[in-house]
Design a protein around this motif. Structure first.
Motif, PDB file in Angstrom:
ATOM      1  N   ILE A 113      -8.592   5.653  10.604  1.00 17.49           N
ATOM      2  CA  ILE A 113      -7.288   4.679  10.111  1.00 17.49           C
ATOM      3  C   ILE A 113      -7.863   4.951   8.519  1.00 17.49           C
ATOM      4  O   ILE A 113      -8.774   5.136   7.614  1.00 17.49           O
ATOM      5  CB  ILE A 113      -7.132   3.269  10.290  1.00 17.49           C
ATOM      6  CG1 ILE A 113      -8.737   2.560   9.710  1.00 17.49           C
ATOM      7  CG2 ILE A 113      -7.086   3.550  11.784  1.00 17.49           C
ATOM      8  CD1 ILE A 113      -8.739   0.917  10.900  1.00 17.49           C
ATOM      9  N   GLU A 114      -6.574   4.729   7.578  1.00 14.16           N
ATOM     10  CA  GLU A 114      -6.360   4.749   6.406  1.00 14.16           C
ATOM     11  C   GLU A 114      -5.456   3.513   5.697  1.00 14.16           C
ATOM     12  O   GLU A 114      -4.827   2.769   6.452  1.00 14.16           O
ATOM     13  CB  GLU A 114      -5.376   5.506   5.777  1.00 14.16           C
ATOM     14  CG  GLU A 114      -5.443   5.551   3.622  1.00 14.16           C
ATOM     15  CD  GLU A 114      -4.280   6.716   3.687  1.00 14.16           C
ATOM     16  OE1 GLU A 114      -4.768   7.009   2.294  1.00 14.16           O
ATOM     17  OE2 GLU A 114      -3.849   7.301   4.395  1.00 14.16           O
ATOM     18  N   LEU A 115      -6.190   2.927   4.842  1.00 16.08           N
ATOM     19  CA  LEU A 115      -6.015   1.604   3.865  1.00 16.08           C
ATOM     20  C   LEU A 115      -5.048   1.792   3.211  1.00 16.08           C
ATOM     21  O   LEU A 115      -5.468   2.357   2.259  1.00 16.08           O
ATOM     22  CB  LEU A 115      -6.927   0.032   3.735  1.00 16.08           C
ATOM     23  CG  LEU A 115      -6.438  -0.815   2.894  1.00 16.08           C
ATOM     24  CD1 LEU A 115      -5.419  -1.407   4.173  1.00 16.08           C
ATOM     25  CD2 LEU A 115      -7.429  -2.255   3.011  1.00 16.08           C
ATOM     26  N   LEU A 116      -3.253   1.230   3.250  1.00 16.98           N
ATOM     27  CA  LEU A 116      -2.742   2.285   2.740  1.00 16.98           C
ATOM     28  C   LEU A 116      -2.775   0.688   1.037  1.00 16.98           C
ATOM     29  O   LEU A 116      -2.967  -0.292   1.263  1.00 16.98           O
ATOM     30  CB  LEU A 116      -1.642   2.345   3.064  1.00 16.98           C
ATOM     31  CG  LEU A 116      -1.532   3.348   3.924  1.00 16.98           C
ATOM     32  CD1 LEU A 116      -0.038   3.553   4.559  1.00 16.98           C
ATOM     33  CD2 LEU A 116      -1.261   4.612   3.437  1.00 16.98           C
ATOM     34  N   ASP A 117      -2.234   1.603  -0.088  1.00 20.85           N
ATOM     35  CA  ASP A 117      -1.730   0.675  -1.056  1.00 20.85           C
ATOM     36  C   ASP A 117      -1.011  -0.726  -0.725  1.00 20.85           C
ATOM     37  O   ASP A 117      -0.896  -1.541  -1.780  1.00 20.85           O
ATOM     38  CB  ASP A 117      -1.084   1.217  -2.292  1.00 20.85           C
ATOM     39  CG  ASP A 117      -2.148   2.046  -2.646  1.00 20.85           C
ATOM     40  OD1 ASP A 117      -3.548   2.486  -2.543  1.00 20.85           O
ATOM     41  OD2 ASP A 117      -1.823   3.026  -3.615  1.00 20.85           O
ATOM     42  N   ASP A 118      -0.554  -0.734  -0.109  1.00 21.63           N
ATOM     43  CA  ASP A 118       0.910  -1.879   0.426  1.00 21.63           C
ATOM     44  C   ASP A 118      -0.077  -2.572   1.439  1.00 21.63           C
ATOM     45  O   ASP A 118       0.479  -4.090   1.864  1.00 21.63           O
ATOM     46  CB  ASP A 118       2.311  -1.623   0.627  1.00 21.63           C
ATOM     47  CG  ASP A 118       1.879  -0.457   2.182  1.00 21.63           C
ATOM     48  OD1 ASP A 118       0.829  -0.735   2.449  1.00 21.63           O
ATOM     49  OD2 ASP A 118       3.065  -0.665   2.566  1.00 21.63           O
ATOM     50  N   GLY A 119      -1.460  -2.513   2.081  1.00 22.45           N
ATOM     51  CA  GLY A 119      -1.800  -3.369   2.429  1.00 22.45           C
ATOM     52  C   GLY A 119      -1.617  -3.452   4.491  1.00 22.45           C
ATOM     53  O   GLY A 119      -2.567  -3.749   4.966  1.00 22.45           O
ATOM     54  N   THR A 120      -0.817  -2.118   4.762  1.00 20.31           N
ATOM     55  CA  THR A 120      -1.077  -1.899   5.977  1.00 20.31           C
ATOM     56  C   THR A 120      -1.715  -0.889   6.432  1.00 20.31           C
ATOM     57  O   THR A 120      -2.846   0.134   5.667  1.00 20.31           O
ATOM     58  CB  THR A 120       0.497  -1.143   6.086  1.00 20.31           C
ATOM     59  OG1 THR A 120       0.643   0.490   5.257  1.00 20.31           O
ATOM     60  CG2 THR A 120       1.560  -2.245   6.090  1.00 20.31           C
TER      61      THR A 120
END
Length: 136
Positions: free
Chosen positions: A18-25
């Motif tokens: 998984i990846e934590l995106l800049d918008d927190g999703t």
């Protein structure tokens, strides 16, 4: 941040990335690479192919963290010897340290937190839980 969580079940390696995106999703980046099974752990070419395949997957994702769910080494519920061979091949990855997380640590984490990861397949449950733990 990108994390790769690995659950080893006998001669099968189950992966959830998984990846934590800049918008927190959180985005599932596992893709089609969900598991690898070794049929003959005495076949050198199959072992080399396993290592090459999994290390290429790691290289493509360029993770921040890689973790393997610990398994019991002794007792009635001890993991298979093949699983420790596969674990060693995963640990040989040089671009990111591979850490180990105890199932007890995960259980303690999920007593206080709720799993928000959506599963593609039921067999990925332990790896997905580990991935969410790593990213939080």
């Amino acid at each position: 941040m990108k994390v790769i969580a690995i659950d080893i079940d006998s001669s099968r390696v189950i992966i959830y990335a998984i990846e934590l995106l800049d918008d927190g999703t959180i985005s599932n980046i596992t893709g089609d690479f969900k598991s690898i099974t070794i049929k003959d752990d005495y076949d050198n070419s199959e072992i080399r192919e396993f290592q090459s395949t999994i290390h290429s997957f790691f290289d493509n994702l360029n993770p921040t963290k890689i973790a393997v769910l610990k398994r019991m080494t002794k007792g009635k519920f001890a993991a298979s010897p093949v699983s420790f061979k596969l674990e060693g091949l995963i640990q040989c990855y040089q671009n990111c340290d591979v850490q180990f997380v105890s199932p007890l640590t995960l259980n303690a984490f999920y007593k206080k937190n709720v799993s928000t990861i959506e599963l593609q397949n039921k067999y990925q449950t332990n790896a997905a839980r580990l991935a969410q733990y790593l990213i939080s």
